[in-house]
Design a protein around this motif. Structure first.
Motif, PDB file in Angstrom:
ATOM      1  N   THR A  17       0.835  -1.198   0.000  1.00 49.56           N
ATOM      2  CA  THR A  17       0.000   0.000   0.000  1.00 49.56           C
ATOM      3  C   THR A  17       0.868   1.244   0.000  1.00 49.56           C
ATOM      4  OG1 THR A  17      -1.802  -1.115   1.135  1.00 49.56           O
ATOM      5  CG2 THR A  17      -1.761   1.283   1.282  1.00 49.56           C
ATOM      6  N   PHE A  20       2.836   2.625  -3.152  1.00 50.06           N
ATOM      7  CA  PHE A  20       2.107   3.399  -4.148  1.00 50.06           C
ATOM      8  C   PHE A  20       1.930   4.851  -3.725  1.00 50.06           C
ATOM      9  CE2 PHE A  20       0.606  -0.919  -5.094  1.00 50.06           C
ATOM     10  CZ  PHE A  20       0.918  -0.968  -6.432  1.00 50.06           C
ATOM     11  N   ALA A  22       0.894   6.295  -0.783  1.00 52.29           N
ATOM     12  CA  ALA A  22      -0.420   6.486  -0.183  1.00 52.29           C
ATOM     13  C   ALA A  22      -0.504   7.841   0.497  1.00 52.29           C
ATOM     14  CB  ALA A  22      -0.687   5.374   0.824  1.00 52.29           C
ATOM     15  N   TYR A  35      -9.176  10.045  -1.618  1.00 51.48           N
ATOM     16  CA  TYR A  35      -8.144  10.745  -2.372  1.00 51.48           C
ATOM     17  C   TYR A  35      -8.008  10.073  -3.733  1.00 51.48           C
ATOM     18  CZ  TYR A  35      -6.628  12.718   2.102  1.00 51.48           C
ATOM     19  OH  TYR A  35      -6.581  13.363   3.306  1.00 51.48           O
ATOM     20  N   SER A  37      -6.104   8.537  -6.977  1.00 48.76           N
ATOM     21  CA  SER A  37      -4.864   7.800  -7.191  1.00 48.76           C
ATOM     22  C   SER A  37      -4.228   8.298  -8.476  1.00 48.76           C
ATOM     23  CB  SER A  37      -5.177   6.307  -7.306  1.00 48.76           C
ATOM     24  OG  SER A  37      -4.059   5.582  -7.733  1.00 48.76           O
ATOM     25  N   ASN A  38      -2.998   7.886  -8.753  1.00 54.37           N
ATOM     26  CA  ASN A  38      -2.369   8.224 -10.033  1.00 54.37           C
ATOM     27  C   ASN A  38      -3.090   7.550 -11.188  1.00 54.37           C
ATOM     28  OD1 ASN A  38      -0.460   9.735  -8.740  1.00 54.37           O
ATOM     29  ND2 ASN A  38       1.062   8.117  -8.693  1.00 54.37           N
ATOM     30  N   ASP A  39      -3.749   6.441 -10.911  1.00 50.33           N
ATOM     31  CA  ASP A  39      -4.542   5.697 -11.894  1.00 50.33           C
ATOM     32  C   ASP A  39      -5.998   6.098 -11.674  1.00 50.33           C
ATOM     33  OD1 ASP A  39      -6.072   3.839 -13.290  1.00 50.33           O
ATOM     34  OD2 ASP A  39      -4.883   2.121 -12.638  1.00 50.33           O
ATOM     35  N   LYS A  42      -8.720   4.044  -9.945  1.00 44.44           N
ATOM     36  CA  LYS A  42      -8.552   3.692  -8.528  1.00 44.44           C
ATOM     37  C   LYS A  42      -8.627   4.940  -7.673  1.00 44.44           C
ATOM     38  CE  LYS A  42      -5.422  -0.051  -9.786  1.00 44.44           C
ATOM     39  NZ  LYS A  42      -4.038  -0.539  -9.705  1.00 44.44           N
ATOM     40  N   PHE A  43      -8.831   4.739  -6.379  1.00 42.79           N
ATOM     41  CA  PHE A  43      -8.851   5.849  -5.429  1.00 42.79           C
ATOM     42  C   PHE A  43      -8.450   5.327  -4.057  1.00 42.79           C
ATOM     43  CE2 PHE A  43     -12.975   3.860  -5.337  1.00 42.79           C
ATOM     44  CZ  PHE A  43     -13.349   3.855  -4.008  1.00 42.79           C
ATOM     45  N   TRP A  44      -8.056   6.234  -3.185  1.00 39.19           N
ATOM     46  CA  TRP A  44      -7.685   5.893  -1.816  1.00 39.19           C
ATOM     47  C   TRP A  44      -8.852   6.204  -0.893  1.00 39.19           C
ATOM     48  CZ3 TRP A  44      -3.258   3.359  -0.908  1.00 39.19           C
ATOM     49  CH2 TRP A  44      -2.239   3.442  -1.853  1.00 39.19           C
ATOM     50  N   LEU A  53      -6.209   1.319  -0.926  1.00 39.91           N
ATOM     51  CA  LEU A  53      -6.404   1.527  -2.359  1.00 39.91           C
ATOM     52  C   LEU A  53      -7.613   0.727  -2.828  1.00 39.91           C
ATOM     53  CD1 LEU A  53      -5.179   2.963  -4.828  1.00 39.91           C
ATOM     54  CD2 LEU A  53      -3.832   0.916  -5.242  1.00 39.91           C
ATOM     55  N   ARG A  55     -10.569   0.019  -6.111  1.00 41.97           N
ATOM     56  CA  ARG A  55     -10.711   0.047  -7.575  1.00 41.97           C
ATOM     57  C   ARG A  55     -12.177   0.345  -7.906  1.00 41.97           C
ATOM     58  NH1 ARG A  55      -8.082  -1.741 -11.997  1.00 41.97           N
ATOM     59  NH2 ARG A  55      -6.417  -2.704 -10.792  1.00 41.97           N
TER      60      ARG A  55
END
Length: 107
Positions: A17, A20, A22, A35, A37-39, A42-44, A53, A55
């Protein structure tokens, strides 16, 4: 023995975790915190002060304005950041020496 296996899995999950990058979650659990994510798929999600993380379902992206997974046309997904790693240039080899060419003998 079982406790050691569980502890090992937990450490591995936390290490993955945090690999990535976080976000930091507030210790106050009274509000839901999300929050991006870079992708964009996905999100935190902060859970008990720990970032997890998540999806989005297939064919959706995380909408950070609404904090929900949304249709792609409703989401502004930032362009991926360029890689900061650089490769060393390969050394160039000097050209092989060439032999002078000879004219064929006339017979």
């Amino acid at each position: 023995m079982y406790a050691i296996q569980i502890s090992s899995v937990l450490v591995l999950c936390l290490a993955t975790t945090y690999a990535f990058r976080a976000p930091l979650c507030p210790e106050d659990n009274s509000i839901e915190v999300y929050y991006p994510s870079n992708d964009c798929s996905k999100f935190w999600q902060c859970s008990n002060g720990v970032p997890v993380l998540q999806r989005c379902p297939a064919d959706t992206l995380f909408n950070s304005d609404l904090n929900v997974c949304d249709n792609p046309e409703s989401v502004v997904c930032p362009a991926p950041k360029p890689s900061t790693t650089t490769r060393r240039p390969r050394p160039t080899r000097p050209p092989k020496p060439t032999l002078p060419t000879r004219r064929p003998r006339e017979q």
